[in-house]
Scaffold this motif. Structure first.
Motif: not given
Length: 394
Positions: A260-271
């Protein structure tokens, strides 16, 4: 101050180092663990770890699983597909008579469970905290570990002389050792990670979606998903620059409608992502395991579980040796030979998936679709893949 310890010393009190230490203690082998951080420093670490079913069996054997079971999310089905192409595959725990194909747990929760088990262990297992390793010197007779005791006001330096030093700290202490050679392949890709809330429940399904830019993984974690979105660094730069609403829209466009739809994204990180393997340079008295020995692309969730298998194989090797053989050349040679097949195939497997499933060359899409179609239709192929994910290459 110099001390001679007549037993193995583990550098690194993370999950791989502690699994090794608990296994040695269970076999009656005394062991000391040196950890740079204070106890409990990582309890709040929310990074998601994918545990294989084989890793669960290890944790059960060590008496850790019961403290962890309420904090894990089971993966009962793995759904594999590709964007802009035919073919999909479903791997099911029920088909293979397993309670789950794997489990997702936070790094912090696993550390708490391991520490709880440590508190029940005997005096033959000692963990020293806040003692970062400064130097490691390996000679023909022993390994000398110089570490700083930050718990003392004097910030003193101590030296342990041990028949076997085991590096299990992810590679941090390797910087103190000159002359090591590491074979590294830089993909030029980064991984973006975070927790996402979706319109539909996950039903304990993990998704691996291959796109021309790189794979997207959604792992069930509590009531949400842990997202691992990989791609070329320039592409991830663009994704990272989006506000939350635009990010969720881009994720939906890349992934599709299955949750379904993506409703919320928390804190994003990357590496950054790379494949690397340490060319072993120690003939005796020192061995490197886990991420310090090999680093894999996260595409198939292999790296952490390979490290756990390193720890268990080394523990069995040490337990089967007499005290006079700990760190001996022939025993470490036997260990490396026992692990070469699993680690080598793990590196090749993840590299193959990245190369074949993360590009848009003409004809490759048909190859991907054919591969997924075959996996869907052939039970023995699914069994092979599930066994590899669960137990590695025997």
């Amino acid at each position: 101050m110099k001390h001679t310890v007549n037993h193995p010393v583990v550098i690194g009190g993370g999950p791989v180092g502690l699994v090794l230490a608990l296994s040695l203690q269970q076999s009656g082998v005394p062991v000391t663990v040196l950890e740079a951080q204070q106890q409990g420093a990582m309890y709040g670490d929310g990074r998601a770890l994918a545990l294989s079913y084989g890793t669960r069996q290890v944790l059960e054997r060590l008496g850790v699983w019961n403290a962890l079971a309420s904090k894990v999310t089971a993966i009962e089905t793995i759904h594999v597909s590709q964007k802009k192409g035919f073919g999909r595959a479903l791997l099911s725990a029920k088909e293979h008579q397993l309670p789950a194909l794997g489990y997702v747990v936070s790094y912090g929760a696993l550390m708490q469970a391991l520490d709880a088990r440590l508190s029940e262990s005997s005096t033959s297992l000692e963990v020293q905290y806040q003692v970062p390793v400064q130097q490691l010197h390996v000679n023909a007779a022993a390994a000398e570990i110089t570490f700083q005791n930050t718990t003392e006001a004097s910030q003193s330096h101590d030296v342990f002389t041990t028949p076997l030093a085991i590096i299990a700290d992810g590679g941090r202490s390797l910087e103190a050792i000159p002359g090591l050679v590491r074979e590294t392949k830089h993909y030029g890709h980064d991984a973006l990670v975070g927790m996402v809330e979706t319109e539909l429940p996950h039903h304990n399904i993990a998704y691996e979606r291959f796109t021309p830019y790189g794979p997207i993984a959604l792992l069930p974690n509590g009531e949400q998903f842990s997202l691992v979105w990989t791609g070329e660094q320039a592409y991830i730069d663009q994704i990272c620059a989006l506000d939350d609403a635009a990010f969720l829209q881009a994720l939906h466009q890349a992934f599709g409608d299955r949750v379904g739809k993506f409703l919320h994204i928390g804190k994003r990180g990357r590496f950054p992502l790379k494949l690397s393997k340490l060319e072993q340079t120690f003939q005796a008295h020192c061995v490197v395991i886990g991420n310090a020995a090999q680093t894999m692309h996260p595409v198939a969730g292999q790296g952490f579980n390979v490290g756990i298998r390193d720890a268990m194989a080394l523990a069995e090797n040490i337990a089967a040796s007499s005290a006079s053989e700990w760190g001996a050349t022939h025993r470490l040679t036997e260990y490396h030979q026992s692990r070469a097949r699993d680690t080598g195939r793990g590196l090749l497997f993840t590299d193959f998936l990245v190369n074949v499933f993360s590009n848009d060359l003409i004809g490759v899409g048909l190859l991907r679709g054919a591969g997924l179609g075959a996996l869907s239709m052939l039970p023995f192929a699914r069994r092979f893949l599930v066994n590899k994910m669960s137990y590695g290459s025997e």
